[in-house]
Design an enzyme around this catalytic site. Structure first.
Site, PDB file in Angstrom:
ATOM      1  N   LYS A   1     -14.262  -7.486  -5.034  1.00 22.83           N
ATOM      2  CA  LYS A   1     -14.391  -7.557  -3.417  1.00 22.83           C
ATOM      3  C   LYS A   1     -16.020  -7.843  -3.365  1.00 22.83           C
ATOM      4  O   LYS A   1     -16.847  -6.745  -3.434  1.00 22.83           O
ATOM      5  CB  LYS A   1     -13.882  -6.494  -2.833  1.00 22.83           C
ATOM      6  CG  LYS A   1     -12.323  -6.365  -3.022  1.00 22.83           C
ATOM      7  CD  LYS A   1     -12.019  -5.043  -2.217  1.00 22.83           C
ATOM      8  CE  LYS A   1     -10.606  -4.820  -2.348  1.00 22.83           C
ATOM      9  NZ  LYS A   1      -9.980  -3.523  -1.632  1.00 22.83           N
TER      10      LYS A   1
ATOM     11  N   LYS B   1       0.859  -1.208  -0.258  1.00 18.08           N
ATOM     12  CA  LYS B   1       0.048  -0.025  -0.166  1.00 18.08           C
ATOM     13  C   LYS B   1       0.875   1.373  -0.101  1.00 18.08           C
ATOM     14  O   LYS B   1       1.834   1.322   0.760  1.00 18.08           O
ATOM     15  CB  LYS B   1      -0.886  -0.168   1.233  1.00 18.08           C
ATOM     16  CG  LYS B   1      -2.050  -1.037   1.227  1.00 18.08           C
ATOM     17  CD  LYS B   1      -2.888  -0.851   2.178  1.00 18.08           C
ATOM     18  CE  LYS B   1      -4.348  -1.660   1.867  1.00 18.08           C
ATOM     19  NZ  LYS B   1      -5.207  -1.251   0.948  1.00 18.08           N
TER      20      LYS B   1
END
Length: 361
Positions: free
Chosen positions: A276, A168
């Site tokens: 997702k 990230k």
């Protein structure tokens, strides 16, 4: 259980505690509320299917102040109905009764009902992943934090045998983030370690291409959501000009109809999309996105969204039924101090299901 009559639904809140401060470009996570949805038959109350509804704070379209009340209300409404449901009709049932504005609840109902039809044993999709311990390759996730914290995570993931690392970025100094990527590449080239980065929309549209040009030298597999969602024209330009392949993530949230999904992918032409179920509305929704992506030559992979092991198990079992050998984003089961005990294990950068391990309560 092929036929279910007079179903009873209930839910309960559960608060997951992170093992560390989980940093993203949207802030630091320390706890996460989730809700377990239980489905049973009035005539077989001891057989219980369980699903999970856990909207992501500041991201899910159903991250609403009255989320719990809405979920409780839906459980009451559907318990009052008299109906029969067969396994093949579960997705139609969920589409009919659960509004598309509650994607995490759709995911929870799909999971709970599929689990229930299979006897309430946390078997959601039957595959060799469950029955034969077939491994699913996954990426090792590096959370944001100070340089030393991120460096510790990187070294740990490499020692654990991951051959795909996802980092990230977008919260600390960009130069430091590039230094960390340089550190990985100084040890392993792209033939040894696949590198992904996730910006969570942290770059501005004006600066994004310059940063992507800098990232090119690290031989990245892809970058997720370099700019915030909703900037379709700017994202389309980036996907056409970027030296690093771009994967859409948040961009898919709240896009419900087949026509709108098709229009989005045609306008942006991404190299990948990331699915997702909690964010896009469950398994049927993922099926539709996958069909569209493949028809346009767009790659895809599955990722969990900080669910407990209940939700992660369902997503993993679904993923195992799909023809995709890329590393998936399913390594979030070890994030919490108080996760539900499960047969899910991580071994050398893969996720496995060990039937010798019992589910916790």
């Amino acid at each position: 259980m092929d036929q279910l009559e007079n179903l009873v639904f209930s839910c309960e809140k559960y608060v997951l505690d992170f093992k560390f401060d989980a940093g993203t470009s949207r802030g630091v996570l320390r706890r996460k509320e989730t809700f377990f949805l239980k489905a049973s038959s009035k005539y077989h109350p001891n057989i219980v299917g369980i699903g999970e509804a856990g909207p992501l704070p500041k991201l899910s379209i159903d991250d609403l102040p009255d989320f719990e009340g809405q979920l409780v209300s839906l459980c009451k409404q559907l318990t009052q109905l008299n109906f029969s449901i067969y396994k093949d009709e579960i997705f139609d049932f969920v589409k009919q009764y659960i509004p598309e504005s509650f994607p995490s609840i759709r995911f929870a109902f799909e999971t709970a009902l599929l689990d229930l039809t299979n006897g309430g044993k946390r078997l959601v999709f039957d595959s060799s992943f469950v029955k034969e311990r077939r491994a699913i390759p996954i990426n090792g996730l590096i959370w944001m934090g100070d340089r030393n914290f991120m460096l510790e995570q990187i070294d740990k993931k490499l020692r654990e045998g991951y051959d795909c690392i996802k980092m990230k970025i977008g919260a600390i100094d960009f130069d430091q983030e590039c230094d960390l990527l340089e550190y990985i590449r100084s040890k392993y080239d792209k033939g040894k370690i696949t590198l992904r980065v996730d910006a969570n929309g942290a770059f501005s549209a004006e600066e994004a291409l310059g940063k992507l040009d800098r990232l090119e030298k690290f031989d990245l597999h892809s970058i997720e959501q370099p700019i915030k969602q909703g900037q379709v024209e700017a994202m389309g330009r980036l996907c056409g000009e970027s030296p690093v392949p771009i994967a859409l993530d948040e961009e898919l949230i709240g896009i419900h109809t087949l026509e709108d999904r098709q229009s989005l992918l045609k306008a942006i032409k991404p190299q990948y999309i990331i699915l997702k179920p909690t964010l896009v509305g469950g398994f049927r929704s993922c099926d539709e996105w996958i069909r569209l992506a493949e028809s346009m030559g767009i790659g895809w992979w599955m990722t969990s969204a900080l669910e407990s092991n209940i939700g992660l198990n369902a997503i993993s079992q679904y993923t195992a039924t799909l023809p995709n050998d890329m590393p998936q984003g399913l390594g979030t089961g070890q994030l919490y101090l108080n996760n539900i005990d499960s047969p899910l294990l991580i071994e050398s950068g893969t996720l496995v299901y060990d039937q010798n391990i019992a589910w916790g309560v």
